[in-house]
Each structure stands twice: as C-alpha cells, then as structure tokens.
Design an enzyme around this catalytic site. Sequence first.
Site, PDB file in Angstrom:
ATOM      1  N   ASP A   1       0.786  -1.224   0.000  1.00 18.29           N
ATOM      2  CA  ASP A   1       0.000   0.000   0.000  1.00 18.29           C
ATOM      3  C   ASP A   1       0.823   1.281   0.000  1.00 18.29           C
ATOM      4  O   ASP A   1       0.287   2.366  -0.211  1.00 18.29           O
ATOM      5  CB  ASP A   1      -0.981  -0.012   1.178  1.00 18.29           C
ATOM      6  CG  ASP A   1      -2.077  -1.052   0.974  1.00 18.29           C
ATOM      7  OD1 ASP A   1      -2.311  -1.432  -0.192  1.00 18.29           O
ATOM      8  OD2 ASP A   1      -2.686  -1.490   1.970  1.00 18.29           O
TER       9      ASP A   1
ATOM     10  N   TYR B   1      -9.673  -1.303   2.268  1.00 22.88           N
ATOM     11  CA  TYR B   1      -9.355  -1.588   3.659  1.00 22.88           C
ATOM     12  C   TYR B   1      -9.047  -0.335   4.468  1.00 22.88           C
ATOM     13  O   TYR B   1      -8.544   0.651   3.922  1.00 22.88           O
ATOM     14  CB  TYR B   1      -8.144  -2.532   3.749  1.00 22.88           C
ATOM     15  CG  TYR B   1      -8.560  -3.978   3.867  1.00 22.88           C
ATOM     16  CD1 TYR B   1      -9.375  -4.381   4.917  1.00 22.88           C
ATOM     17  CD2 TYR B   1      -8.158  -4.926   2.948  1.00 22.88           C
ATOM     18  CE1 TYR B   1      -9.782  -5.697   5.030  1.00 22.88           C
ATOM     19  CE2 TYR B   1      -8.557  -6.251   3.047  1.00 22.88           C
ATOM     20  CZ  TYR B   1      -9.373  -6.636   4.098  1.00 22.88           C
ATOM     21  OH  TYR B   1      -9.776  -7.922   4.209  1.00 22.88           O
TER      22      TYR B   1
HETATM   23 CU   LIG Z   1      -8.518  -9.018   5.186  1.00 16.32          CU
END
Ligand SMILES: [Cu+2]
Length: 822
Positions: A434, A521
């Site tokens: 990320d 996320y």
């Molecule tokens: Cu996960």
Amino acid sequence: MKGKMVTERSQEKSLKLGKFEDCEEECKYGSIWVILTFVFLMISTILLITLVCLCVIRDRQKTSLHYRCNNTGEYLDANRSRRYANKLKFTRTNGSDVFEELSRFEIEAVVNFLHDQKHLNLVDPKNATVKSNFIHSIEMKLPVKYDVISYLHGDGNKPDRMATVYLFMGANEPPSVDEYVVGGIGSRMYARRINTDRRKTNIPFEIRPYSTAEFKFIFKVIISKIVKLAKNVLMESYGALPFKCGNKCLKLSMAPISNAFLPEGTRKGWFYFLYDAEFPSVRPLDFLFLVDSTSVNPNEWKIENVWYANQMFSNISIFLKLYNEDKINKTRVKFPDEEEKKYGSMEFRTPLIPEESLRAPRQIEPDGHRFQITDNEVHYMQWKTNFRVSTTGGLQLLNIRFNGERIIYELSMQEVIVMYGGHNPLSRIMNYADGAGLYGTRYRGLLPGVDCPGNAEFVNTYLYASNEMGARVFENGFCVFELNTHSLLRRHRAYGRSGALYGGLEASALVIRSIISVVNYDYVFDFMFYPNGGIETKVSMTGYLGTTFYFPEERAYGTQVHQNVAAALHNHLFHFKVDLDIKGTENRYETYDVKTRLEENPWYPGKSQHQAIVEKNLKASEQDALYKYNFETPKTHVFSNHNHTTPLGNVRGYRIELQKMSKQLIPVGEGFENGIPWSRYQMAVTKYKPEEERSSSVFTMWDSKDPVVNFQKYIDDDDGLVDQDLVSWITIGTQHLPHTENLPTSITIGSQLSFHVLPFNYFDEDPSMHSRDAVRITPWDKRKPLDGAKVEHYGTFDDVDCALNYNLPKDILEKNSTFLFS
Ligand SMILES: [Cu+2]
Ligand SMILES: *[C@@H]1O[C@H](CO)[C@@H](O)[C@H](O)[C@H]1NC(C)=O
Ligand SMILES: *[C@@H]1O[C@H](CO)[C@@H](O)[C@H](O)[C@H]1NC(C)=O
Ligand SMILES: *[C@@H]1O[C@H](CO)[C@@H](O)[C@H](O)[C@H]1NC(C)=O
Ligand SMILES: *[C@@H]1O[C@H](CO)[C@@H](O)[C@H](O)[C@H]1NC(C)=O
Ligand SMILES: *[C@@H]1O[C@H](CO)[C@@H](O)[C@H](O)[C@H]1NC(C)=O
Ligand SMILES: *[C@@H]1O[C@H](CO)[C@@H](O)[C@H](O)[C@H]1NC(C)=O
Ligand SMILES: *[C@@H]1O[C@H](CO)[C@@H](O)[C@H](O)[C@H]1NC(C)=O
Ligand SMILES: *[C@@H]1O[C@H](CO)[C@@H](O)[C@H](O)[C@H]1NC(C)=O
C-alpha cells in the site's frame, strides 16, 4: 433500564451538586463511583465495609474538591483542530526542530528551487501527462542520527534541513523516476542524487506508482475503447456502463502486476469493473482486461487479454467475435435493486438495538487533558515524543523519551501488504503493497467521537504529492487522547488477620492513533504509552473485503460470501521499525532462551526431573539475529546496555514481545515474495545505517524481480551487533479467511495485531508506582482488619459531577464536511 436511569440522572446532576442526602443513590449510579463501589463490594464481604462508610469517606473529601471540567462541547468543534493546525503548521517555524516535517515555507522553497532548474523541465502536476516531468512527492529527509544526537546533546551544529523528492521524468529518454536530496533549504540550496547500494535512486519508469495523470489516460484511452467495442456486452451482461450511465454505473478498479510476473521492461495491470453501489469492492463482475501501459504515449497502450464468464481470450476481438456469435456462456446479472443494495451497505438495519435510545459508555477527562501537544512534540506524564508525518512513510514517532531518557529513536510503520490467491487471473497476481498510495496522504479525515474519542486532539498535516495536485492540508490526520483501558496495571487483594491489604491501579495510556483507508481496507494504528514505561503498537483492520466474481473453482481459495461474490483467503502483513536506544546507542541483543535440563535432585539423590532453565544467547551478527517464530523454542528478546546494570547486576534493558505473527508461505524468492524479504522474519535486528532508512518503498507493488529497496541486503552484509546501535524490524500479520460477517465491514475484533516494547530490568522498580491513579487500602488496625480501613489515593477518585459533551460534530458536518472527506 439501569442505563436509562443514569442518563436521566446525569441531566439533573447540576441540581444535586453538593447535596449528600441521597448519597445511597449517588453511590449506585455515579459513574466513577460504580467502579469504586465495585472494588469495595468485592472486599466488603470480608472487611465488612459498607456502602454507608464509602459515602462518609466521600463526604469528607468533598470539601477539598475543585471542579475543572467546565469546558463542555469545546472539544468537538472542528474549528478547534483547524486552529490547532494553524498553530502547528502555518504560523510557527521554518523547520526549527530537527524532527519536524517540512513546513509550508520549506516545501515552497523546494518546489521553486526545482522548478528553477530549467534542464529538469518540470511542469505543475495539474498540467502533467504521463510523458511529463513533474515532482511526485516531497518530504523531510531525516538527518544522520549521530548528527541529530550530538545536536540534541548540545555538542554539534543543527543538521541541515533536507528534503527527499521523487521526480517522475516521463519526458526523458529513457524515462525514469529519480530520487533526489534537496538540501540547504532556505539558504544555499542544492540537489544531489544519493549514491548508495542500499536502494536505487534512478528507477526504471515502468515500476513507478500510478499517478493521477496515468489514471486520466486510462479513462480517456482504454475505457473509452472498451465502451466503444464492448458496450453491448456490458449492457447485456450487467445493465450498466462506466460513463453516461445515470444511476447504473460501473466503477473501474485495478491490480498492478509485479514485474516478477512480467516480461522484462513492461508495465501491466488487470483492470476490472464493479457495480458502483455501496460498496463497490464487494460488487465484483466477471469482466477483466489486461492493459499494457509500458509506453509513455497512452495511444500506444494495448488491451491484451480479456477474461469473461470464467474464460480467457487472447484479445478483445476474438472475445467480441465469440460473444456475438453466441459461442460463449453469457453472464446475466442486474444492477442492485433497492433490496439488494442493503447487502454490503452501512445503512442501519432494523430493529435497532437497544430498543430504547440509550447512550454508550464514554470516557471523560474530569480535569481536562493530562497530555500536551506543542509543535511536533507530545508530552504525557513521564513520556515525551516528537512526531512527523512523511509523505511516503506516514507517521513516525521520533526521540521517544521516558523521564528524559531516550528509549526509542524511531518507531514507525514501514509497509502494509495484502497477498491474495484465487482461480481467476486477477486474484492470482493480486498483491498489494500500500505504500504506493503514499501513506502520508492516507492520514486524513478522522471523525471525532467515533474514530477517536470526542475529546481527542486532532493534528493536521501539510504535505506535497502530485496525486493531490501539489501541497495541501490534510485535516484530522491523526489524533491523540488518553484512554482509561479499564484493565489493571496492577492489583492485589490479600485477606488475613495480620496482613489484609488492597492495592490497585487501572491502566491509563496515551494513544496516538492514525487510520488509513487504502481502497477497500482501513487500518487503525495505535501507539500506546503506559505509565510502567511500556509501549504498545497495535493494528486493527476494518473496511471492506476485496472480492471477485464467484465461480465454483474459487471455493478452494476462500469463501463465497454472497451470490456471485467470492472472497479469497489473503495474508495481511505489517512491517515496523523500532530503533531502540537503551542508555545510549551501544546496545546488545540477546535472547533469553527457555530450555529444559534433566537434573538429579540434589536434595533427594537418585531422583531426576526435567527443569526449565534460562540460557542467554548473545546475537553476534545480523544473520545470527534473524528470528523466525518457533513454538518449540520459547524465548524473551532483550535489548540492553551492558555498561548499565542494576545494583544486583542485571543489565538494564527493554524487551520486545510480538503478539500476533503470520507465517508467509510463498517460497523465498518466488514472485511477489522477493520484494518483501522482511516478511521472512518475525524480527530482524540490524546495525543502524543512515542509508537503511526504510525496509520498503513506493515501488514495492511492482519491483519484486529486483527491488528498489531490498531489505535482505540489510542483513546479508552480516554486520556485527555487539555494542552497536541496533534497529529491530518487526513483522506482524494474519491470514484472513473471509466469512459472511465480514460484510458490510470486516471488523476484526479478536484479530488485532500488536507488539510491545517493555522495560526489562531497565528500572529498579515499576515506574508506575508513582502513579496518582493508584489506590491502597490497609486496615486501621492490623489485628482488626474488619473494623475499618485506611483508604489512600491521591485525589483522582474525587466525584465527577459534570461530563463533557460527546456529540458528533453533526452541526458542523451538516454544513461543511470538508474535514472528513477531503
Ligand atoms: Cu482481510
Ligand atoms: C472553568 O472554571 C474555572 C473555575 O471556576 C474558571 O477559572 C475557568 O475560566 C473556567 N473555564 C472555562 C473554559 O469555562
Ligand atoms: C468555525 O469557524 C467559522 C469561521 O471562522 C465560524 O463561522 C463558525 O462559527 C465556527 N464554528 C464553531 C462551532 O465555532
Ligand atoms: C519562513 O521563511 C520564509 C522565507 O524565508 C519567510 O517568508 C517567512 O516569513 C518565514 N516564516 C516564519 C514563521 O518564520
Ligand atoms: C498549465 O498549462 C497552461 C497552458 O500551457 C498554462 O497557461 C498554465 O499556466 C499551466 N498551469 C500551471 C499550474 O502550470
Ligand atoms: C486475437 O486472437 C485470435 C485467437 O487467438 C487470433 O486468431 C487473432 O489473430 C488475434 N487478433 C489480434 C488482433 O491480435
Ligand atoms: C457454460 O455453461 C455450461 C452450463 O452451465 C457449462 O457446462 C460449461 O462448462 C460452461 N462453459 C464454460 C466455458 O464455462
Ligand atoms: C562501556 O564502558 C567502557 C569503559 O568506560 C567504554 O569503553 C565502552 O565503550 C562502554 N560500552 C558501552 C556499551 O557503553
Ligand atoms: C469548509 O471547511 C474547510 C476546511 O475544512 C474550509 O477550507 C472551507 O472554506 C469551508 N467551506 C465553507 C463553505 O465554509
């Protein structure tokens, strides 16, 4: 019902203030008193202390109280954080502290300096195309540690203020990404390329992170081509389009492909459509296409394979031909209707629980904050730490001190990885690092009252990133608050005629919390500082699952979580840097290994038994210090200074305890694994080197074949570690096997990951013995423990008669939600 009474009572509180006739009720329902009463109840059966007694004690203290919690509501003003940020960023400083992130003025100076170098041919990010030269990111470069330390000791000059910049040089031949250091900020400025074998500073263009400019052309060139060619397929199969779509739209998503899976020098990614409804990442469709965007000229980008209805086609023409000839199975799904929209949505479900509108417990600070934030420093009890938010790396805590002594020079998150698997061609290569999204710019938009308590302090940042069109403010980037964990730091109750005793201390900690959202996320990072000298680093995961269109073959890789939706098993990995300095920088790393030994019992000759013994194991070199968790070999990881011992000869140290580890199973060197060598070790310890700043880079998503930053190099040179400046690198993680309760949101209570840095013979006794929050109760008369007891505390259990206002900043949000969503 009880809760209801409490809330109603609290509204009457001001009327009742100072009246003690209804003491019995106060004792039952006053919030802090509930705790004390509970404590007392536990011992009262033995000590026969009655609630009446408690009230008497309370009555006695009442006279000496002063109330300071009259600042209701103030904390929830979004303007407050703005005011705070102004103080922090805009009015003060031109880099007056060595640890401070670049100021607005410094960033401006760097931008102007670079744009003045005409040969660089830089354009403003707003005007950039793929084939342009522009500044991708700017951030403060930490000076060499020893320069900082001598400066802090007062025997060195203030280190030069420097910036690290990444330049995207799409107009150059060959195109590249170049890392420069810009120094002399504010005086005689210069730029140079660092020459180091620890990372590449002239980086192949095809492994660069995505830029806004590139995405613009993906839409302009690729998506319009897809629509032109396959509009009827999208309409027939999904009843939606990527544009000109009214309220039935497709959202585009993508997974870049690491060069470990690609021909040399190419840049490719799988793109795919999702329904654009709350929330797209759990509304996958089965239309995937592989795009080659190697060229700096978007008109040369190619759509390669198409994958549709669980079938792969080598190009879009053959796919369209077979589709139009009805030679392939056709997917038929409908855009979610009102009922279907509920799945995966965060809309409230009925019936609401609890039935009545009763408010959740809240924390209060009866005397206001017990911590302070000044400029780039947080001060809490014996703790002090500096902080910065770097554009690429995010939040770093620097120079963490306890009682004025540095314990940690740097504590920071290094990388967040998610590795998927699956049947479809996308899942097979879906590995996210990320950092490509620039962590610093992910720190934003924390909501008071939910993300952090309403009384937390919120800190804004000011960073430069081309994807944000230059320099800008990020509001509510992270927050700081004190938390009463309501767990016990210590406690003992002993009962007996000669030795009745109660001692207890609730654990309060300062929390520095950040939350980053990366596509689907959300990761919550808490750095927690306890009064016993311990630091906890905690990661919790929430947000939405990443999913793919369900076909039966996906079953082996995960869970079907909804009709047409498969969610694959994936490995979350987090890497942290902990640069410990125990009483200076010359430290040792030892493991205290637990072994067993078969011994004859000297007191009963002839009888043998196994006993656990402790064996100290000094780690002499970096290779020696690699730690892979093994259940069979329990150990304590101790970092110490051998010139500092306690009066009894124990070396003063700190230990690191890992709470949640995850075995990364992909073989060493294979595919994406090659770019994240740190994931091979639950902990590695290296000798501090200025050029080994970070274990990962913004290129990790693409560069696995030959990583820009290769952590393995940090350990392969196998430096000696005895009495050296040590840095420990910690990997925590979890395998996430999705399940239906992960929707609409994958809160993972129970799979919070953490590690602790804890004193180990560092202090002569637990420093929390100084905490005013403690309680001690001893009988007035040792021989008559039941005849009343002396209750000692230091003022903190005084009654709290007013509470802060904990509303959401709703009125502000309803008018202006900039701070949350910008
Ligand atoms: Cu996960
Ligand atoms: C709170 O009360 C104290 C004492 O009455 C007063 O000095 C102070 O100004 C008040 N603070 C606020 C924010 O109202
Ligand atoms: C916040 O600031 C704005 C502009 O300075 C002001 O108009 C507004 O009243 C303030 N809001 C609050 C809740 O103080
Ligand atoms: C910082 O430096 C800039 C440029 O030298 C100057 O214009 C500005 O006033 C300075 N700001 C402060 C707060 O010192
Ligand atoms: C972008 O380009 C246009 C035309 O070339 C120019 O007028 C403008 O000033 C540029 N904008 C920036 C921010 O550089
Ligand atoms: C597309 O693929 C088909 C089948 O593999 C092949 O025959 C055809 O030449 C390809 N077309 C293009 C334009 O590459
Ligand atoms: C098409 O669908 C039929 C019936 O469900 C199935 O048997 C067949 O395997 C499918 N073909 C492909 C290429 O998936
Ligand atoms: C310990 O003390 C000795 C003698 O004063 C010194 O030479 C050495 O560098 C010290 N070592 C550490 C680890 O501080
Ligand atoms: C909304 O708030 C932002 C800061 O969060 C501010 O910059 C902006 O001017 C505000 N807009 C209005 C219309 O008040």
